[in-house]
Design a protein around this motif. Structure first.
Motif, mmCIF file in Angstrom:
data_model
loop_
_atom_site.group_PDB
_atom_site.id
_atom_site.type_symbol
_atom_site.label_atom_id
_atom_site.label_comp_id
_atom_site.label_asym_id
_atom_site.label_seq_id
_atom_site.Cartn_x
_atom_site.Cartn_y
_atom_site.Cartn_z
ATOM 1 N N ALA A 90 62.861 33.689 -11.433
ATOM 2 C CA ALA A 90 61.682 33.030 -11.988
ATOM 3 C C ALA A 90 60.519 33.072 -11.005
ATOM 4 C CB ALA A 90 62.009 31.580 -12.342
ATOM 5 N N TRP A 91 59.306 33.144 -11.543
ATOM 6 C CA TRP A 91 58.110 33.139 -10.713
ATOM 7 C C TRP A 91 58.068 31.847 -9.894
ATOM 8 C CZ3 TRP A 91 54.514 36.409 -9.117
ATOM 9 C CH2 TRP A 91 53.357 35.886 -8.535
ATOM 10 N N GLY A 92 57.796 31.986 -8.600
ATOM 11 C CA GLY A 92 57.703 30.825 -7.729
ATOM 12 C C GLY A 92 59.010 30.437 -7.073
ATOM 13 N N ASP A 93 60.120 31.087 -7.445
ATOM 14 C CA ASP A 93 61.419 30.791 -6.829
ATOM 15 C C ASP A 93 61.556 31.638 -5.566
ATOM 16 O OD1 ASP A 93 64.018 30.309 -6.098
ATOM 17 O OD2 ASP A 93 64.931 30.971 -7.983
ATOM 18 N N ALA A 94 61.013 31.135 -4.468
ATOM 19 C CA ALA A 94 60.971 31.910 -3.224
ATOM 20 C C ALA A 94 62.372 32.204 -2.697
ATOM 21 C CB ALA A 94 60.157 31.154 -2.171
ATOM 22 N N GLU A 95 63.251 31.221 -2.749
ATOM 23 C CA GLU A 95 64.605 31.431 -2.238
ATOM 24 C C GLU A 95 65.352 32.450 -3.100
ATOM 25 O OE1 GLU A 95 67.536 31.407 0.365
ATOM 26 O OE2 GLU A 95 65.615 30.362 0.614
ATOM 27 N N GLY A 96 65.142 32.371 -4.410
ATOM 28 C CA GLY A 96 65.770 33.339 -5.300
ATOM 29 C C GLY A 96 65.254 34.748 -5.054
ATOM 30 N N ARG A 97 63.957 34.871 -4.799
ATOM 31 C CA ARG A 97 63.369 36.177 -4.511
ATOM 32 C C ARG A 97 63.947 36.750 -3.213
ATOM 33 N NH1 ARG A 97 61.321 38.457 -8.347
ATOM 34 N NH2 ARG A 97 59.633 36.989 -8.739
ATOM 35 N N ARG A 98 64.106 35.894 -2.242
ATOM 36 C CA ARG A 98 64.687 36.348 -0.971
ATOM 37 C C ARG A 98 66.121 36.843 -1.182
ATOM 38 N NH1 ARG A 98 67.576 34.585 3.512
ATOM 39 N NH2 ARG A 98 66.733 35.279 5.517
ATOM 40 N N ARG A 99 66.891 36.132 -2.009
ATOM 41 C CA ARG A 99 68.258 36.570 -2.299
ATOM 42 C C ARG A 99 68.252 37.916 -3.006
ATOM 43 N NH1 ARG A 99 69.104 31.040 -3.683
ATOM 44 N NH2 ARG A 99 68.865 31.562 -5.904
ATOM 45 N N ASP A 100 67.300 38.119 -3.935
ATOM 46 C CA ASP A 100 67.197 39.407 -4.634
ATOM 47 C C ASP A 100 66.953 40.532 -3.633
ATOM 48 O OD1 ASP A 100 67.480 38.082 -7.024
ATOM 49 O OD2 ASP A 100 65.349 38.172 -7.565
ATOM 50 N N ILE A 101 66.077 40.295 -2.692
ATOM 51 C CA ILE A 101 65.739 41.314 -1.688
ATOM 52 C C ILE A 101 66.952 41.635 -0.825
ATOM 53 C CG2 ILE A 101 64.370 41.734 0.399
ATOM 54 C CD1 ILE A 101 62.128 40.045 -1.016
ATOM 55 N N LEU A 102 67.648 40.599 -0.368
ATOM 56 C CA LEU A 102 68.812 40.824 0.484
ATOM 57 C C LEU A 102 69.942 41.498 -0.287
ATOM 58 C CD1 LEU A 102 68.878 37.528 2.574
ATOM 59 C CD2 LEU A 102 68.208 39.819 3.339
ATOM 60 N N ARG A 103 70.111 41.134 -1.551
ATOM 61 C CA ARG A 103 71.150 41.763 -2.375
ATOM 62 C C ARG A 103 70.846 43.245 -2.555
ATOM 63 N NH1 ARG A 103 71.850 38.655 -7.640
ATOM 64 N NH2 ARG A 103 69.769 39.501 -7.991
ATOM 65 N N SER A 104 69.574 43.581 -2.789
ATOM 66 C CA SER A 104 69.173 44.978 -2.926
ATOM 67 C C SER A 104 69.455 45.744 -1.633
ATOM 68 C CB SER A 104 67.684 45.066 -3.274
ATOM 69 O OG SER A 104 67.219 46.393 -3.199
ATOM 70 N N ALA A 105 69.094 45.155 -0.505
ATOM 71 C CA ALA A 105 69.303 45.808 0.787
ATOM 72 C C ALA A 105 70.789 45.995 1.066
ATOM 73 C CB ALA A 105 68.660 44.979 1.892
ATOM 74 N N GLU A 106 71.589 45.002 0.734
ATOM 75 C CA GLU A 106 73.030 45.098 0.973
ATOM 76 C C GLU A 106 73.644 46.231 0.162
ATOM 77 O OE1 GLU A 106 76.205 41.948 -0.131
ATOM 78 O OE2 GLU A 106 75.572 41.508 1.923
#
Length: 205
Positions: A8-24
Motif C-alpha cells: 500500500a502507498w505510504g507503507d514504508a516498512e512494507g516497501r522496504r521488505r519488498d525491496i529486500l525480498r527482490s534483492a534476496e
C-alpha cells in the motif's frame, strides 16, 4: 511477507521488505553480479529512485540482507534451552546456516571483503560486522551453557566460536550441493556425524 499483493502507498516498512525480498531472490538465482539497483527495483515493482530512498547502493542492500539473517540466528541461539546439549545447539542453528548459505554462498566472498575485511566501511557495513560478532558471541554462549548442562567444559580459545561457525558453513555447503549424497550418505547421517565431530573438537580434555 509472502503475499503478492502490492504494498500500500505510504507503507514504508512494507516497501522496504519488498525491496529486500527482490534483492534476496536475485542473489539466490544469479549471485552478486545480478544484484543491481535497477534489477532490485524491477523485482520490487518500484522505481530505482525509490530503492535509493531506502538504500545507498547494492552493497548497502546486500549487507542488510546478511544482517537480517544473522540477527535471526542470534535470536534462535538466545532462546535455546541449554538442555538440548552441544549437538542440539548445533542442530538447531544448522537449518538457518544452510538457508543462509543457499542464498548467499556464492556471494560470501564479497560480503567478507566489504564487511569483515579491513579498510573503509559504510555505516551499514559496520553495523553488519557488529551483527556478525554478536551472533558469534551468542553461539559461544549457547554452546558453553549447553556444555555446562552436560557437565563438561569447552576449550578456552577466542577462535572457538568462529571455528564452529566455519565448520557449520562447511556442513551447510555439503547439504546445499549434496556432496555427501554422492557417497550415499544421507543428510541426516551427515548432520549427526558433523555435529558430534564438532562437539568432540571443542570439549576440553
Amino acid at each position: 511477507m509472502d503475499s503478492t499483493e502490492p504494498t500500500a502507498w505510504g507503507d514504508a516498512e512494507g516497501r522496504r521488505r519488498d525491496i529486500l525480498r527482490s534483492a534476496e531472490k536475485l542473489l539466490a538465482d544469479s549471485g552478486y553480479a545480478a544484484l543491481t539497483m535497477r534489477a532490485i527495483a524491477v523485482g520490487a515493482g518500484v522505481s530505482s529512485g525509490t530503492v535509493y530512498q531506502y538504500f545507498d547502493g547494492k552493497e548497502d542492500v546486500f549487507v542488510a540482507l546478511m544482517s537480517a539473517r544473522l540477527a535471526d540466528m542470534t535470536t534462535t541461539l538466545d532462546e535455546l534451552d541449554p538442555g538440548v546439549g552441544i549437538t542440539g545447539v548445533l542442530s538447531a542453528i544448522l537449518p538457518q546456516v544452510r538457508e543462509l548459505w543457499r542464498l548467499f554462498g556464492r556471494s560470501a566472498q564479497q560480503w567478507e571483503s566489504k564487511v569483515l575485511a579491513g579498510g573503509p566501511k559504510g555505516k551499514r557495513a559496520v553495523t553488519s560486522a557488529t551483527v556478525f560478532r554478536r551472533m558469534a558471541r551468542a553461539l559461544e554462549k549457547a554452546l558453553r551453557t549447553a556444555a555446562a548442562a552436560q557437565g563438561v567444559a569447552l576449550v578456552d580459545h577466542p577462535a572457538m566460536a568462529y571455528w564452529v561457525w566455519d565448520s557449520l558453513i562447511g556442513v551447510a555447503d555439503d547439504l546445499v550441493h549434496g556432496g555427501s549424497l554422492q557417497a550415499r550418505v544421507s543428510a541426516g547421517r551427515l548432520v549427526e556425524f558433523a555435529t558430534e565431530a564438532i562437539e568432540r573438537g571443542i570439549v576440553a580434555r
